[in-house]
Structures are given as structure tokens and as C-alpha cells.
Write a protein that holds these residues in place. Structure first.
Motif, PDB file in Angstrom:
ATOM      1  N   ASP A  83       0.832  -1.210   0.000  1.00 43.33           N
ATOM      2  CA  ASP A  83       0.000   0.000   0.000  1.00 43.33           C
ATOM      3  C   ASP A  83       0.861   1.253   0.000  1.00 43.33           C
ATOM      4  N   ILE A  84       0.341   2.316  -0.582  1.00 44.79           N
ATOM      5  CA  ILE A  84       0.980   3.625  -0.502  1.00 44.79           C
ATOM      6  C   ILE A  84       0.779   4.171   0.909  1.00 44.79           C
ATOM      7  N   PRO A 140       0.187   6.973   3.947  1.00 42.82           N
ATOM      8  CA  PRO A 140      -0.621   8.198   4.013  1.00 42.82           C
ATOM      9  C   PRO A 140       0.188   9.459   3.700  1.00 42.82           C
ATOM     10  N   GLU A 146       0.709   9.636   0.040  1.00 48.37           N
ATOM     11  CA  GLU A 146      -0.573   9.982  -0.575  1.00 48.37           C
ATOM     12  C   GLU A 146      -0.810  11.495  -0.473  1.00 48.37           C
ATOM     13  N   LYS A 147      -0.486  12.081   0.698  1.00 42.87           N
ATOM     14  CA  LYS A 147      -0.616  13.533   0.870  1.00 42.87           C
ATOM     15  C   LYS A 147       0.297  14.282  -0.094  1.00 42.87           C
ATOM     16  N   TYR A 151       1.430  13.352  -3.034  1.00 44.84           N
ATOM     17  CA  TYR A 151       0.906  13.291  -4.399  1.00 44.84           C
ATOM     18  C   TYR A 151      -0.280  14.232  -4.571  1.00 44.84           C
ATOM     19  N   ARG A 152      -1.142  14.268  -3.570  1.00 47.02           N
ATOM     20  CA  ARG A 152      -2.309  15.157  -3.660  1.00 47.02           C
ATOM     21  C   ARG A 152      -1.868  16.627  -3.677  1.00 47.02           C
ATOM     22  N   LEU A 154      -5.562  10.702  -6.270  1.00 42.37           N
ATOM     23  CA  LEU A 154      -5.441   9.263  -6.052  1.00 42.37           C
ATOM     24  C   LEU A 154      -6.695   8.737  -5.366  1.00 42.37           C
ATOM     25  N   HIS A 200      -8.786   6.897  -2.561  1.00 37.85           N
ATOM     26  CA  HIS A 200      -8.501   6.710  -1.140  1.00 37.85           C
ATOM     27  C   HIS A 200      -8.096   5.266  -0.878  1.00 37.85           C
ATOM     28  N   THR A 201      -7.002   5.083  -0.173  1.00 41.54           N
ATOM     29  CA  THR A 201      -6.510   3.744   0.141  1.00 41.54           C
ATOM     30  C   THR A 201      -7.063   3.303   1.495  1.00 41.54           C
TER      31      THR A 201
END
Length: 616
Positions: free
Chosen positions: A530-531, A533, A536-537, A539-540, A546, A548-549
Motif C-alpha cells: 500500500d501507498i 498516508p 498519498e498527501k 501526491y495530492r 489518487l 482513497h486507500t
């Protein structure tokens, strides 16, 4: 054309004010900066004359001349180099068109120490403005090679400058300093004294490849020997340091010097330097990158990025190739096999030099890592061919040490430990207090603490070091001798886990018992691939949307909150309070890892209500 009065760019005015009104212990460097500028201009006109056969320029006697007028207290430095057009004068002198201007001004204001102030200015590369340390007024006359008109520029450094087009002037640039009064408190030396000028040239500019002469004299003041072409045994440390300052516009000595020669099918000489401190634009998209490229002593270009990879962009210096065409372009450089071969050799030499420094001088290597470590880690992604060497060079923080190498970590691994454990996060404090570490710390395992943004990326690209897999303590299942909860315990909690999975379905993909918790009630972990958090932030924040994982909620079966929740669920699975408790449990686990609640106001309301009931 009549004379115009223009204003400096606002930040240029601030910088000039600081330089004029600050006190510097070594003002001699103004002459070094002007000579370096003149040398660059001569390099460029020579190259242009070789490439552009239609350019009408006289290159028979390219030189730099210094003329002192003691009676009128003026000092003139002139060259017959490439010169500047009217627009270039405005853009190059009237404006500081570089990133980081605000940062350098802030640091200059906050730096009371004179030597430190000089270093900051030197790093920023504003050498021309150093003339105002010794002059009340500066006059410049310049004519660009191939143009018929010239440009006159003059300023007192007070916020404005005058500029005018002239009908005629010699090719090149002439800078005249109207020196401050001899009895001025600012003047430690008389810069019209010939002995002083000779001393400054010998100290700072002896290696300049063009003759530097006093007006009316034929004998050069400098030796004009290309430093990189001389045997290392014949070059002093001071000469290396001054040459570094010439090519880098830094005012500090380099941390390491690399003098090498390539022989065989493709001959070249290289003189490279590792700076002792990072420039302000190290992480700027528009920052300078690369080394100077010469061909048979002929200057070709500044900042030749094709010779040095992005992650080594802090390396400065010169590469002199013997077998390239003088009119080689950047496009050709990108495809040239010989250039690619030189690049590979330079990279290996820089990395081996850093490895030797790491082994020989921990303090100096610590300085290097503090300044350039973040940039070097980019190589783990960009340069898979040298990944093993880079892994040996990186320094990381851990639960057992403020700074450690991966090899030192491996040497400290406990008997039976198979993996190198790590955790990424926004800060050391956040990672240290994360519930994910509890079982690892309880069992005495060391965990690497990775807080640089790039750490989030490279750990996914580097599967192992020295045969030991890298394992995130916040991903997948961990094997600490108890890879699964006892079967009886799993059966006791099965109904609660199923129910929680349903209640929290929008946020989690699984609820399971944990083997990594000792004191916290719950934590949130990701699947092995998994990516994170934080990533993920990132990249956003860069505009990449993306999905939501969903992650995994792990419960501590020995925590009172979890055991009481199991008992309450078994007694009345439809109780309204249970759903609120499930929300609170998930929210606390999210906050514990530094995550963001989707509805903070609802969480605080539920928590306040629950606390109020406990006090009734």
C-alpha cells in the motif's frame, strides 16, 4: 539616446544597502569577483569567435587590464571580452534574477558576524555588487562583440542607476570604481597601491587562464597555468581553494578536492570540488547544476548538466576534454558516448571519495551529510547502477542513534533478526510516539526513523541491503516471534472483528488482532504494498488525484478498552454506544499516527459526550 535613470529591483536595492552599510573584514574579494567576471567574458568571446566565423572580433590579445589612478582615487578593471548589450546590462546588473533572494537577505540581516556575511554573499553569487564595499560610485562601459553601439551604466548603490547608449567604445567591458576616501573608516587598504593590487591578484587569481596586466605593462601578474592540467603534487591547497571559489562563486573553502585524469580512448582532465555548505538553490527547480566544460583549454559552457547527475548537482569544478568538437551542443552531449563514459567515471570517483571521507573523518562526513544528504538520497531512485555504493553512504536516524549507516545498523541487529525495520513519518517525535513501535521497542529491536519526504519513495524502490530485507513496521504483518494471535484468542474476538469491519467499512478493509501493540488500544497499518498516508498527501499536494486507500485496523487484545468492547458487544451487539465507540477507536488510532480525521467536529463531539457521561 539620452541618459535614463532607472530603479534597481526592490530586492537588489535591499542587498546593495546591506553591502554598503555593513562592515566586512576582507574587502579584497571585490577584485577577485571583477577579474572572474572578466575571465568569463574572455572565455565566451574566444568560443564565439571559433564557432561564428562571421563575427568580426580581434582575439589576438585577449587580456584583463588593471589601471589605478591614485590622484583621482579610481580603479578600473577592463577586458576585451564578449561585452554586454543594453538589455543585458539592465537584466544582469539592475536585477537579481535568481531564486532565493529573499532567503539570502533574511540571513544577511540576521548574521552579525562579518565573515559569515561574506560567505552568504559569496554563496549567492552577487560578486559585482561587492564593488560597493569599497566604492562610492561605480561606472561601467561595455560593448558587445559584433555590435556597433555601447552602453554606459553608473550608480552610487543608493537605489537607482543611470544608463545611456554610446556611439562608440572598445569591445568588452570596463568597470571603474570611484573609491571611498582614503581616510574613510571603511578603508583598511589603499586599492590604488600597486603592491596591494599585485598581492590580491597573486592570491586569488593566479590560475586565471588569461593574462592580467597592470596598465602600461606587458608582464602578466598571474601565472596563467590551468590548475587542472598541472600535476597534483605541484598544486597547493590554497591554490585549489581559490580556484574553487572562482568556479563556484562561494567564499568558503571546499570540503573535498578531486583531481583526476582520464587516459585511453578518450582523454580528459577533471578538477572537482565538494562544497562545505549547500547553496540556497540546491532544491530549487531553477538552481544551477553541473560543472564547467572545456575542450583543449577552450571554455565551452557553464553548468554542463550532462556530466553530473541531478543528485550530485552540488559538485562544482571543471572537466577539460581533449577529443570533442568546439561547437558541440547540449543535444549532441546528451547522445555522445564519450561524454556518457566520462560521466560514469566522474560519478564513481565522487562516490568513492565520499566513501573514503566517511571512513577517514566522521566529523567532516557528518558536515557533508547535513548539507547534501537529502540530495544524495535522490540517487537511490535515479541511479540504480550505483545504488549499492549509495546505500553505503547514506546516514539515517534510528531509535538507537541520531545518525547511523545501514551497515552499522546491520552490525547491531539482534540474533535471529531477519529484517531491517523502519518507519516513515513527518517528524522524529511523531514516529517515536507511534503505537507501531511498541512491540519492537519492548523486544529491543532498533527501528530506522525516516522523516525526509524522499524517504517515502526510495524505501519502496530498495528491497534490501546486504541481503537483509527492508520492512516497514507500519505495513503488513510483522514476525516478532508471535506472528499470529493464539487460535483461542482469535476465536473469542472473531465476532467483534467482523462487526467492527462492517461498521468501519468506508475507512478500513480489515480489522484484525495485533502482535505489534503493547500499550495502545489500536493502530492503523497498510498492506505490504500500500501507498503510505504521507506519500498519498504528497501526491495530492502536487495535484495528483489518487483513490482513497483503505487500510487495516489492528486491535490490542490485551487492552482494557478492547476487552471491554468485546464484552459489551457480546452482551448487546445492537447498543447505540457501541457504534460511537467504534468511531472513537478508529479516530484515536488515526490521530496516533499523525493522520487527519475526515470529520474532526463529530469526533470531538462524540468524545466530549462520552467524557461527560463518565463524570456523571
Amino acid at each position: 539616446m539620452s541618459r535614463e535613470t532607472l530603479e534597481f529591483q526592490a530586492e537588489t536595492r535591499q542587498l546593495l544597502h546591506l553591502m554598503v552599510h555593513s562592515i566586512y573584514s576582507n574587502k579584497d574579494v571585490f577584485l577577485r569577483e571583477l577579474i572572474s567576471n572578466a575571465s568569463d567574458a574572455l572565455d565566451k568571446v574566444r568560443l564565439e569567435s571559433l564557432i561564428n566565423k562571421d563575427l568580426q572580433v580581434d582575439t589576438a590579445d585577449l587580456h584583463i587590464e588593471i589601471e589605478a589612478d591614485k590622484e583621482n582615487r579610481t580603479l578600473t578593471i577592463r577586458d576585451n571580452g564578449i561585452g554586454m548589450s543594453h538589455d543585458e546590462v539592465v537584466s544582469l546588473i539592475g536585477t537579481i534574477a535568481k531564486s532565493g533572494t529573499g532567503e539570502v537577505l533574511r540571513k544577511l540581516r540576521e548574521t552579525p558576524d562579518a565573515a559569515a556575511s561574506q560567505e552568504l554573499i559569496g554563496q549567492f553569487g552577487v560578486g559585482f555588487y561587492s564593488t560597493f564595499m569599497v566604492a562610492d560610485k561605480v561606472t561601467l562601459v561595455t560593448r558587445k562583440a559584433g555590435e556597433s553601439t555601447a552602453t554606459f551604466w553608473e550608480s552610487t548603490g543608493a537605489g537607482t542607476y543611470e544608463i545611456e547608449t554610446l556611439d562608440d567604445a572598445p569591445q568588452g567591458t570596463s568597470v571603474t570604481l570611484h573609491l571611498k576616501p582614503e581616510d574613510s573608516e571603511d578603508n583598511l587598504f589603499d586599492y590604488t597601491a600597486e603592491w596591494k593590487l599585485r598581492e590580491i591578484v597573486k592570491r586569488y587569481s593566479d590560475f586565471i587562464a588569461w593574462p592580467i596586466r597592470m596598465a602600461g605593462e606587458e608582464q602578466p601578474l598571474n601565472s596563467m597555468k590551468a590548475l587542472w592540467a598541472r600535476p597534483r603534487s605541484e598544486v597547493s591547497a590554497e591554490e585549489y581553494h581559490e580556484f574553487y571559489k572562482h568556479v563556484s562563486h562561494d567564499w568558503t573553502d571546499p570540503l573535498e578536492t578531486i583531481h583526476m585524469k582520464g587516459e585511453g580512448t578518450f582523454e580528459y582532465e577533471a578538477l572537482l570540488f565538494v562544497p562545505s555548505r549547500a547553496p540556497f538553490d540546491l532544491f530549487s527547480r531553477d538552481g544551477r547544476r553541473g560543472v564547467q566544460l572545456y575542450v583543449k583549454r577552450v571554455f565551452i559552457m557553464d553548468d554542463c548538466a550532462e556530466l553530473i547527475p541531478q543528485y550530485l548537482r552540488f559538485v562544482k569544478g571543471v572537466v577539460d576534454a581533449h577529443d570533442l568538437s568546439l561547437n558541440i551542443s547540449r543535444e549532441i552531449l546528451q547522445q555522445d558516448r564519450q561524454i556518457q563514459a566520462v560521466r560514469r567515471r566522474l560519478v564513481k570517483k565522487v562516490l568513492s571519495t565520499l566513501k573514503d571521507l566517511q571512513a577517514a573523518d566522521a566529523e567532516k562526513y557528518g558536515t557533508f551529510w547535513t548539507e547534501f544528504g537529502r540530495a544524495l538520497k535522490e540517487g537511490l531512485l535515479e541511479d540504480p547502477d550505483n545504488r549499492e555504493q549509495l546505500l553505503d553512504l547514506i546516514r539515517l536516524s534510528s531509535t538507537a542513534a541520531e545518525s547511523t549507516s545501514l551497515r552499522e545498523y546491520v552490525e547491531r541487529m539482534k540474533d535471529g533478526q531477519k529484517d531491517i525495520y523502519y518507519m516513515t513519518g513527518e517528524s522524529r517525535a511523531m514516529v517515536e510516539h507511534s503505537p507501531h513501535l511498541e512491540a519492537f521497542l519492548a523486544k529491543g529491536y532498533e527501528v530506522l526513523i525516516l522523516t525526509d519526504p524522499i524517504d517515502e519513495v526510495w524505501v519502496d524502490q530498495v528491497p534490501e541491503f546486504d541481503g537483509k530485507p527492508l520492512q516497514s513496521v507500519a505495513k503488513g504483518k510483522v514476525d516478532l516471534g508471535e506472528s499470529e494471535p493464539p487460535a483461542e484468542q482469535a476465536a473469542d474476538f472473531a465476532a467483534l472483528l467482523t462487526w467492527l469491519g462492517g461498521k468501519l467499512d468506508e475507512d478500513v478493509k480489515e480489522v484484525r488482532l495485533s502482535t505489534r501493540l503493547t500499550t495502545s488500544a489500536a493502530c492503523i497499518v497498510g498492506d505490504e504494498h500500500d501507498i503510505t498516508p504521507t506519500l498519498e498527501k504528497m501526491y495530492r499536494a502536487m495535484g495528483q488525484q489518487l483513490p482513497h486507500t483503505k487500510r487495516i485496523l489492528e486491535l490490542n487484545p490485551d487492552h482494557a478498552l478492547v476487552t471491554n468492547l468485546r464484552a459489551a458487544h457480546a452482551a448487546n451487539p445492537d447498543a447505540e454506544d457501541l457504534a460511537e465507540t467504534a468511531e472513537l477507536l478508529y479516530g484515536m488510532a488515526l490521530l496516533a499516527e499523525g493522520g487527519d480525521l475526515s470529520d474532526p467536529s463529530r469526533f470531538t463531539r462524540l468524545l466530549a459526550d462520552r467524557l461527560a457521561r463518565t463524570l456523571d
